[in-house]
Design an enzyme around this catalytic site. Structure first.
Site, PDB file in Angstrom:
ATOM      1  CG  HIS A 181      -1.972  -1.005   1.228  1.00 36.60           C
ATOM      2  ND1 HIS A 181      -3.112  -0.864   1.985  1.00 36.60           N
ATOM      3  CD2 HIS A 181      -2.108  -2.180   0.564  1.00 36.60           C
ATOM      4  CE1 HIS A 181      -3.901  -1.910   1.790  1.00 36.60           C
ATOM      5  NE2 HIS A 181      -3.308  -2.724   0.938  1.00 36.60           N
ATOM      6  CD  GLU A 227      -1.861   4.335   3.307  1.00 36.88           C
ATOM      7  OE1 GLU A 227      -3.023   4.643   3.585  1.00 36.88           O
ATOM      8  OE2 GLU A 227      -1.573   3.444   2.461  1.00 36.88           O
ATOM      9  CB  CYS A 241      -6.609  -0.130   5.111  1.00 38.95           C
ATOM     10  SG  CYS A 241      -4.925  -0.799   5.084  1.00 38.95           S
ATOM     11  CB  CYS A 281      -2.022   1.773   6.031  1.00 42.68           C
ATOM     12  SG  CYS A 281      -1.640   0.892   4.488  1.00 42.68           S
TER      13      CYS A 281
END
Length: 178
Positions: free
Chosen positions: A58, A60, A88, A91
């Site tokens: 992801h 991040e 999410c 993260c």
């Protein structure tokens, strides 16, 4: 939430550029950057799940990894993470563990958002570290980028089950009821 600062807007534009790059690579267009207390970008990331075939790739997490390499330390104290979509749970947990001070996001993720929408992971009293949260910075641009990406995928007839797993609910749909 307070009003975003001009600095927040400026750095979110950089995160949007990372998001655009993710979309060009075929990944969901989410971008993130890590900025230190001096206003220097020390980490950049974008969704790379499809490119890397890695569910943890992801934006991040990628930005955190880049920043920790640049700093030579895993603690990102006195940093702000700018991300185009609300983090999410995975993260948000990584942001806590990296000890970031502040998270600024562009639009809510009504399917998996974990710093405002479903949870307040960065503000839970029982955690060993907490961070400030600022949302809705360049909201319309962030939502627009996601809408365009998923609209193009629908036109290319991506299987419905693939689309529903990736697309954040409501924020990017015209039937938004935020």
């Amino acid at each position: 939430m307070t009003q975003p600062t001009p600095r927040d807007v400026s750095f979110m534009r950089v995160a949007l550029e990372e998001a655009r790059r993710a979309g060009e690579d075929g990944d969901v267009p989410v971008g993130a950057i890590v900025v230190d207390a001096n206003g220097t970008i020390i980490g950049r990331g974008r969704n790379r799940r499809e490119v890397c075939q890695d569910p943890t790739a992801h934006a991040e997490v990628e930005a955190i990894r880049d920043a920790t390499r640049a700093r030579g330390a895993w603690r990102l104290i006195d940093t702000t993470v700018y991300v185009t979509l609300e983090p999410c749970p995975m993260c948000a947990g990584a942001l806590v563990n990296a000890r970031v001070s502040r998270v600024v996001y562009g639009c809510k993720d009504l399917k998996a958002g974990a710093v405002d929408t479903h949870f307040a992971i960065g503000r839970l009293v029982g955690l060993n570290h907490r961070f400030e949260v600022q949302g809705d910075v360049l909201h319309d641009e962030c939502v627009g980028l996601l809408r365009s990406f998923f609209s193009a995928r629908r036109k290319n007839k991506v299987a419905p089950n693939e689309l529903s797993q990736d697309e954040p609910l409501s924020e990017t749909n015209n039937s938004s009821s935020e």
